[in-house]
Write a protein that holds these residues in place. Structure first.
Motif, PDB file in Angstrom:
ATOM      1  N   TYR A  70      51.204  34.015  34.233  1.00 28.99           N
ATOM      2  CA  TYR A  70      50.724  33.849  32.863  1.00 28.99           C
ATOM      3  C   TYR A  70      49.558  34.799  32.593  1.00 28.99           C
ATOM      4  O   TYR A  70      49.500  35.448  31.536  1.00 28.99           O
ATOM      5  CB  TYR A  70      50.303  32.401  32.619  1.00 28.99           C
ATOM      6  N   PHE A  71      48.627  34.887  33.536  1.00 27.52           N
ATOM      7  CA  PHE A  71      47.503  35.808  33.356  1.00 27.52           C
ATOM      8  C   PHE A  71      47.997  37.245  33.303  1.00 27.52           C
ATOM      9  O   PHE A  71      47.571  38.037  32.446  1.00 27.52           O
ATOM     10  CB  PHE A  71      46.491  35.655  34.483  1.00 27.52           C
ATOM     11  N   SER A  72      48.912  37.599  34.189  1.00 21.63           N
ATOM     12  CA  SER A  72      49.447  38.959  34.212  1.00 21.63           C
ATOM     13  C   SER A  72      50.113  39.311  32.891  1.00 21.63           C
ATOM     14  O   SER A  72      49.973  40.418  32.382  1.00 21.63           O
ATOM     15  CB  SER A  72      50.446  39.095  35.369  1.00 21.63           C
ATOM     16  N   ARG A  73      50.829  38.339  32.333  1.00 23.36           N
ATOM     17  CA  ARG A  73      51.546  38.573  31.074  1.00 23.36           C
ATOM     18  C   ARG A  73      50.592  38.688  29.892  1.00 23.36           C
ATOM     19  O   ARG A  73      50.801  39.485  28.983  1.00 23.36           O
ATOM     20  CB  ARG A  73      52.517  37.408  30.841  1.00 23.36           C
ATOM     21  N   SER A  74      49.547  37.879  29.891  1.00 23.53           N
ATOM     22  CA  SER A  74      48.646  37.842  28.738  1.00 23.53           C
ATOM     23  C   SER A  74      47.538  38.891  28.801  1.00 23.53           C
ATOM     24  O   SER A  74      46.957  39.241  27.780  1.00 23.53           O
ATOM     25  CB  SER A  74      48.006  36.451  28.622  1.00 23.53           C
ATOM     26  N   GLN A  75      47.246  39.399  29.980  1.00 21.09           N
ATOM     27  CA  GLN A  75      46.096  40.299  30.149  1.00 21.09           C
ATOM     28  C   GLN A  75      46.122  41.511  29.226  1.00 21.09           C
ATOM     29  O   GLN A  75      45.117  41.807  28.561  1.00 21.09           O
ATOM     30  CB  GLN A  75      45.996  40.743  31.608  1.00 21.09           C
ATOM     31  N   PRO A  76      47.245  42.242  29.122  1.00 13.71           N
ATOM     32  CA  PRO A  76      47.227  43.415  28.237  1.00 13.71           C
ATOM     33  C   PRO A  76      47.018  43.051  26.768  1.00 13.71           C
ATOM     34  O   PRO A  76      46.464  43.846  25.998  1.00 13.71           O
ATOM     35  CB  PRO A  76      48.611  44.036  28.455  1.00 13.71           C
ATOM     36  N   VAL A  77      47.474  41.863  26.386  1.00 12.83           N
ATOM     37  CA  VAL A  77      47.358  41.441  24.990  1.00 12.83           C
ATOM     38  C   VAL A  77      45.931  41.042  24.644  1.00 12.83           C
ATOM     39  O   VAL A  77      45.473  41.226  23.511  1.00 12.83           O
ATOM     40  CB  VAL A  77      48.307  40.244  24.724  1.00 12.83           C
ATOM     41  N   LEU A  78      45.212  40.522  25.621  1.00  8.96           N
ATOM     42  CA  LEU A  78      43.904  39.929  25.361  1.00  8.96           C
ATOM     43  C   LEU A  78      42.750  40.753  25.919  1.00  8.96           C
ATOM     44  O   LEU A  78      41.685  40.221  26.217  1.00  8.96           O
ATOM     45  CB  LEU A  78      43.865  38.502  25.952  1.00  8.96           C
ATOM     46  N   ALA A 122      46.382  23.614  38.989  1.00  9.98           N
ATOM     47  CA  ALA A 122      45.054  23.556  38.377  1.00  9.98           C
ATOM     48  C   ALA A 122      44.125  24.590  39.008  1.00  9.98           C
ATOM     49  O   ALA A 122      43.390  25.299  38.307  1.00  9.98           O
ATOM     50  CB  ALA A 122      44.465  22.157  38.517  1.00  9.98           C
ATOM     51  N   ARG A 123      44.150  24.668  40.345  1.00  7.66           N
ATOM     52  CA  ARG A 123      43.298  25.656  41.028  1.00  7.66           C
ATOM     53  C   ARG A 123      43.709  27.075  40.669  1.00  7.66           C
ATOM     54  O   ARG A 123      42.870  27.940  40.408  1.00  7.66           O
ATOM     55  CB  ARG A 123      43.372  25.452  42.544  1.00  7.66           C
ATOM     56  N   ALA A 124      45.013  27.314  40.646  1.00  9.43           N
ATOM     57  CA  ALA A 124      45.495  28.662  40.324  1.00  9.43           C
ATOM     58  C   ALA A 124      45.191  29.027  38.883  1.00  9.43           C
ATOM     59  O   ALA A 124      44.838  30.174  38.581  1.00  9.43           O
ATOM     60  CB  ALA A 124      47.003  28.747  40.587  1.00  9.43           C
ATOM     61  N   TRP A 125      45.334  28.074  37.959  1.00  7.40           N
ATOM     62  CA  TRP A 125      45.022  28.317  36.546  1.00  7.40           C
ATOM     63  C   TRP A 125      43.556  28.718  36.396  1.00  7.40           C
ATOM     64  O   TRP A 125      43.224  29.673  35.691  1.00  7.40           O
ATOM     65  CB  TRP A 125      45.336  27.071  35.728  1.00  7.40           C
ATOM     66  N   ALA A 126      42.664  27.975  37.070  1.00  6.04           N
ATOM     67  CA  ALA A 126      41.236  28.295  36.990  1.00  6.04           C
ATOM     68  C   ALA A 126      40.943  29.655  37.619  1.00  6.04           C
ATOM     69  O   ALA A 126      40.177  30.457  37.068  1.00  6.04           O
ATOM     70  CB  ALA A 126      40.418  27.204  37.676  1.00  6.04           C
ATOM     71  N   HIS A 127      41.570  29.921  38.766  1.00  6.21           N
ATOM     72  CA  HIS A 127      41.266  31.146  39.511  1.00  6.21           C
ATOM     73  C   HIS A 127      41.857  32.391  38.855  1.00  6.21           C
ATOM     74  O   HIS A 127      41.187  33.424  38.745  1.00  6.21           O
ATOM     75  CB  HIS A 127      41.795  31.024  40.941  1.00  6.21           C
ATOM     76  N   HIS A 128      43.102  32.295  38.425  1.00 12.34           N
ATOM     77  CA  HIS A 128      43.806  33.485  37.935  1.00 12.34           C
ATOM     78  C   HIS A 128      43.694  33.690  36.430  1.00 12.34           C
ATOM     79  O   HIS A 128      43.917  34.799  35.950  1.00 12.34           O
ATOM     80  CB  HIS A 128      45.292  33.415  38.310  1.00 12.34           C
ATOM     81  N   TYR A 129      43.371  32.611  35.692  1.00 12.79           N
ATOM     82  CA  TYR A 129      43.338  32.774  34.242  1.00 12.79           C
ATOM     83  C   TYR A 129      42.022  32.337  33.615  1.00 12.79           C
ATOM     84  O   TYR A 129      41.302  33.157  33.053  1.00 12.79           O
ATOM     85  CB  TYR A 129      44.489  32.010  33.574  1.00 12.79           C
ATOM     86  N   ALA A 130      41.688  31.062  33.696  1.00 11.61           N
ATOM     87  CA  ALA A 130      40.558  30.534  32.931  1.00 11.61           C
ATOM     88  C   ALA A 130      39.234  31.204  33.292  1.00 11.61           C
ATOM     89  O   ALA A 130      38.480  31.636  32.405  1.00 11.61           O
ATOM     90  CB  ALA A 130      40.460  29.017  33.121  1.00 11.61           C
ATOM     91  N   THR A 131      38.943  31.302  34.576  1.00 12.52           N
ATOM     92  CA  THR A 131      37.667  31.899  34.986  1.00 12.52           C
ATOM     93  C   THR A 131      37.594  33.392  34.672  1.00 12.52           C
ATOM     94  O   THR A 131      36.587  33.857  34.120  1.00 12.52           O
ATOM     95  CB  THR A 131      37.414  31.640  36.482  1.00 12.52           C
ATOM     96  N   PRO A 132      38.619  34.189  34.993  1.00 13.26           N
ATOM     97  CA  PRO A 132      38.561  35.612  34.616  1.00 13.26           C
ATOM     98  C   PRO A 132      38.445  35.833  33.111  1.00 13.26           C
ATOM     99  O   PRO A 132      37.693  36.708  32.661  1.00 13.26           O
ATOM    100  CB  PRO A 132      39.882  36.181  35.158  1.00 13.26           C
ATOM    101  N   ARG A 133      39.197  35.049  32.309  1.00 20.23           N
ATOM    102  CA  ARG A 133      39.111  35.212  30.861  1.00 20.23           C
ATOM    103  C   ARG A 133      37.701  34.887  30.370  1.00 20.23           C
ATOM    104  O   ARG A 133      37.151  35.581  29.507  1.00 20.23           O
ATOM    105  CB  ARG A 133      40.113  34.290  30.152  1.00 20.23           C
ATOM    106  N   ARG A 134      37.135  33.825  30.903  1.00 24.00           N
ATOM    107  CA  ARG A 134      35.791  33.425  30.491  1.00 24.00           C
ATOM    108  C   ARG A 134      34.766  34.496  30.861  1.00 24.00           C
ATOM    109  O   ARG A 134      33.860  34.809  30.090  1.00 24.00           O
ATOM    110  CB  ARG A 134      35.435  32.091  31.155  1.00 24.00           C
ATOM    111  N   GLU A 135      34.937  35.093  32.034  1.00 26.34           N
ATOM    112  CA  GLU A 135      33.997  36.108  32.481  1.00 26.34           C
ATOM    113  C   GLU A 135      34.082  37.368  31.616  1.00 26.34           C
ATOM    114  O   GLU A 135      33.066  38.015  31.335  1.00 26.34           O
ATOM    115  CB  GLU A 135      34.242  36.450  33.941  1.00 26.34           C
TER     116      GLU A 135
END
Length: 209
Positions: A70-78, A122-135
């Motif tokens: 999900y992070f890989s897919r959304s990263q270029p868009v966001l 949950a751990r993967a969502w935080a590690h691969h998406y939520a935390t990087p996006r927030r940062e």
């Protein structure tokens, strides 16, 4: 021995980075087209031309794979722009985010819901998406603060919560349609607030009682 067999053997094993990229692409595509229930190691391995053992080696569960895909897919868009104007950049990024949620809202809802019951997801969502996006957002706000566009006391984490949290609240709690007409109002509210600059009372007096 056929020519096709010779060609396959001549190519040898694909580089790990290529295999991983193919797996993430296949997972992201299935996720957005069919939903989280479509993501099994059997299905992904078939779609990506990989082996289940490779998937098990890199991801402990399908949920962990889903979060990274999900992070890989959304990263270029966001991607977060930096034009030097924090208001413009926040509006641009938040508008992209709202457009993304408009198309991927069902997927996001499924992922966050499933994460409540799947600790690995949950751990993967935080590690691969939520935390990087927030940062990414915090870093852009920090640059604006260093440039004097925000006050030194500005709480960057709270600004992130106000902006992106409002979108998630509408999507997951209120369950109302999202559209980009709210974006400028969200940004201006977060940057400029709702307090009366004259001191809190219509006449400018700060006296109480």
């Amino acid at each position: 021995m056929t020519d096709s067999t010779t060609a396959r053997r001549g190519r040898g094993r694909r580089p790990a980075a290529e295999v991983r990229a193919n797996v993430l692409e296949a997972t992201g595509r299935l996720l957005l087209e069919e939903g989280i229930q479509a993501i099994t190691f059997d299905r992904v391995a078939k779609e990506a031309g990989s082996s289940k053992m490779t998937l098990y080696k890199w991801w402990p569960t399908p949920g962990a794979l889903v979060a990274e895909a999900y992070f890989s897919r959304s990263q270029p868009v966001l991607e977060f722009p930096d034009t030097g104007d924090i208001r413009t950049d926040l509006i641009t990024q938040l508008r992209s985010f709202v457009h993304w949620l408009t198309g991927a809202g069902r997927t996001v809802t499924e992922l966050i819901g499933a994460a409540q019951l799947d600790p690995e997801l949950a751990r993967a969502w935080a590690h691969h998406y939520a935390t990087p996006r927030r940062e990414l957002a915090r870093a852009r706000l920090a640059t604006a603060r260093d440039q004097g566009q925000l006050t030194p006391e500005a709480d960057l984490h709270i600004i992130v919560d106000q902006l992106w949290g409002a979108c998630y609240h509408r999507l997951l709690v209120l369950m109302v349609p999202l559209d980009d007409t709210i974006v400028e109002r969200l940004v201006d509210q977060a940057l400029y607030g709702a307090a009366n600059p004259s001191g809190g009372t219509p006449g400018g007096s700060t006296e109480i009682g």
